[in-house]
Design an enzyme around this catalytic site. Sequence first.
Site, PDB file in Angstrom:
ATOM      1  N   ASP A  30       0.865  -1.174   0.000  1.00  0.00           N
ATOM      2  CA  ASP A  30       0.000   0.000   0.000  1.00  0.00           C
ATOM      3  C   ASP A  30       0.902   1.224   0.000  1.00  0.00           C
ATOM      4  O   ASP A  30       1.839   1.309   0.786  1.00  0.00           O
ATOM      5  CB  ASP A  30      -0.895  -0.012   1.238  1.00  0.00           C
ATOM      6  CG  ASP A  30      -1.807   1.192   1.283  1.00  0.00           C
ATOM      7  OD1 ASP A  30      -2.455   1.470   0.273  1.00  0.00           O
ATOM      8  OD2 ASP A  30      -1.864   1.856   2.338  1.00  0.00           O
ATOM      9  N   THR A  55       0.474   4.578   0.712  1.00  0.00           N
ATOM     10  CA  THR A  55       0.448   5.458   1.869  1.00  0.00           C
ATOM     11  C   THR A  55       0.785   4.674   3.125  1.00  0.00           C
ATOM     12  O   THR A  55       0.167   3.663   3.433  1.00  0.00           O
ATOM     13  CB  THR A  55      -0.931   6.117   2.027  1.00  0.00           C
ATOM     14  OG1 THR A  55      -1.264   6.767   0.803  1.00  0.00           O
ATOM     15  CG2 THR A  55      -0.929   7.115   3.163  1.00  0.00           C
TER      16      THR A  55
END
Length: 816
Positions: free
Chosen positions: A324, A326
């Site tokens: 992911d 972020t």
Amino acid sequence: MTQPAQPAEEQPSGANRPDGAHPLGLLPGRRGGLTAAEVAERVANGQVNDVPVRSSRSAKEIVRANVFTRFNAIIGVMFGIILIVGPLQDGLFGLVIVANTAIGIFQELRAKKTLDSLALIGEARPQVRRDGSVQQIAVSGIVLDDTVLLGTGDKVVVDGEVTEADGLEIDESLLTGEPDPVLKQPGDQVMSGSFVVAGAGAFTATRVGREAYAAQLAEEASKFTLVKSELRSGINSILRFITYLLIPTALGLIISQLAVEGRDWREAVRRMVAGIVPMVPEGLVLLTSVAFAIGVIRLGRKQCLVQELPAIEGLARVDTVCLDKTGTLTEGGMDVIDLRVVSDGEPAPVDEDTVRHALAVMAGADARPNPSMQAVIDAYGRGDGPGGNGWRVIEAMPFSSARKWSGVQLLEPQGGEASWLLGAPDVLLPVGHPALAEVDELGARGLRVLLLGRTPVPLDSPDPAAGLTPLALVVLQQRLRADAADTLRYFEGQNVRAKVISGDAAVSVGAVAGHLGLPGADQPLDARTLPEDPDELAGTADRTSVFGRVTPRQKRLLVGALQSRGHTVAMTGDGVNDVLALKDADIGVAMGTGSDATKAVAQIVLLDDSFATLPSVVAEGRRVIGNIERVAGLFLVKTVYSVLLALLVIFTHSPYPFLPRHSTVLSTLTIGVPAFFLALAPNNERARTGFVKRVLRLAVPGGVIAGTGTFVAYSLARANHATDLEADTSVATLTLFLIAIWVLAIVARPYNWWRLLLIATMGLAFALVLVVPWLSNFFELSLVGGRDPWTGVAIALVCGAVLETGWAWMKRRGME
């Protein structure tokens, strides 16, 4: 009409107060919360959030798992028999089992202590209002009717009813599956397991403890479960086979020894026990658990919480890592890298200094700044207060993900009144506005752009953005983790493919991945175009490196699609939208500052949010896999030669060559002590599948050679002096030790100083047993004459040469 500004001392700016007070914590007119007496009353009534945090097995379960095993039962029965028939030195194997089991329990309890202490580090500590002040307490300290305060990023830890809300938006995707935040107003219900994504507020706890949804979620997610482990399943398969083989062999050995020894039934029983005990690879399971437990402790020192022991092995076998963006590749913060005044070819309505000061005033009015506003604060400060330099805040409206902007209504130094908005350019500007072309160009480079505009329309009007005059573009860049690029290069060098799966725009995600040097980052894919057909989806997932605009459901589908192509998938994440994918991945890795739900379902939690810790986990997994494979070979060689010797004894109607004490010496010096050191040694061999096949390739031929050579030496010695069983046993013991130490020398490769010292020490220890009188008497070892002992040595050398030839052949065939 606009509302009058609050006095300066009442501004909701607690998010940045030095005392850490909550923005809604001390506003006048709010309830003061429960009193100390009311809290004590509820604790006495059991109305407390007393849900235990469970990150590992309990101490009772650890003891039971290490003590009550099928092989401990077999060894225990054999030990009891020896205690009856004596002498005590033939029962030494029982004491070794006790010691090994105690070591296993100690190491796993030590690992449990590490797990539990690390779990407490990442535990949420909510703020509550009691006796008119804000207090930070443990989750377990919340009682019924407590007033719990909420801010952006906070988890709702118990169920309750909203009493205060200031733009409060809650992500309930974990509960409902709907990704859009829900705006909450006083009187609305909130459920534990949801998360605040915007605004601030407070709620009264209505269900605590095991009645709350969070308790049910935690009970389901944090159970001590076992991830898929080839080591564990392979060892279990081997042990099941050995159990089936052991029973008929042991029965045949019992009958044969009773028939051979005739009147001396005690001797028959001792030699029967000596034949059965070595068949049991009792230390193999123990050393596997110890190796995993010590791995947990080592990783714990690096702030890596391993919630399931075999997860260390799992990550070492992973060939695809889904990241992911972020929180994994980027840090939580952002930086303002440019400020561009919008002029449209005409003189700008305001100069850059005015824009900077306006941004600072807006920042000062935001009680709970999101990452974008925090970047503005870092760049321009928080202004000089609501009345600084003639600016006065009349009304403030925090950022909302629904409207995509935040705003303040200001009384400007010139005396005019206007609303200043900061938000998404495509929302604040009409389609086709010239400034949007520049915004698109910046976005294609992975940058985030906010538009600052001014409008005479009040904030409380139906459309405050009407008549907006664009003033400036605020250009922000996400902070890349300093260690992200090196970690990606490490995985690339290990043939582990990295795939970035994010909810952000595909172009932006691709730009970030490109800055980090990820192969394929120049061809990002918008997940809204993903095919529905499972086969096509699997092909797309396999080919593509970067995905943007991915929904939580699609993350889960992508993980499943990769697994359908035979990949072992690890998934990293920190948000609640990652929970489903983390659950389905072979290994889930959560960030320590991520959502509590994410940490609950992950097998590995990086408490310091350091993505660079993952190579350490991979290395630790390789150490465990490689070393357990080594020691498994040693243990199974012993099992094979023990079964073969038992069968040869049965078919030839001979006394079993050894007493239990001899088996104890052999097992300790050629397997037990060396295996313990080898299992904990450094090892960076790449993890491979086929654990059982590779172990048996050494164990079966090695065991057959050792058993055959030993029985030949034993038979030749018996032919020379059939009445001196002690001398025959001594020759067999010498021969088997030399062959077994040769097997150890093969397993211990490649050599270094301590491995050579280990082998030499084991050889010296056996020599002392032979030459020191009280030791040789204790173990009943006496080499008579020179012919039989040297014959045993010669046979051992021949067997060693055969072992070396077979090992070299396997290496040439790539079968080692």
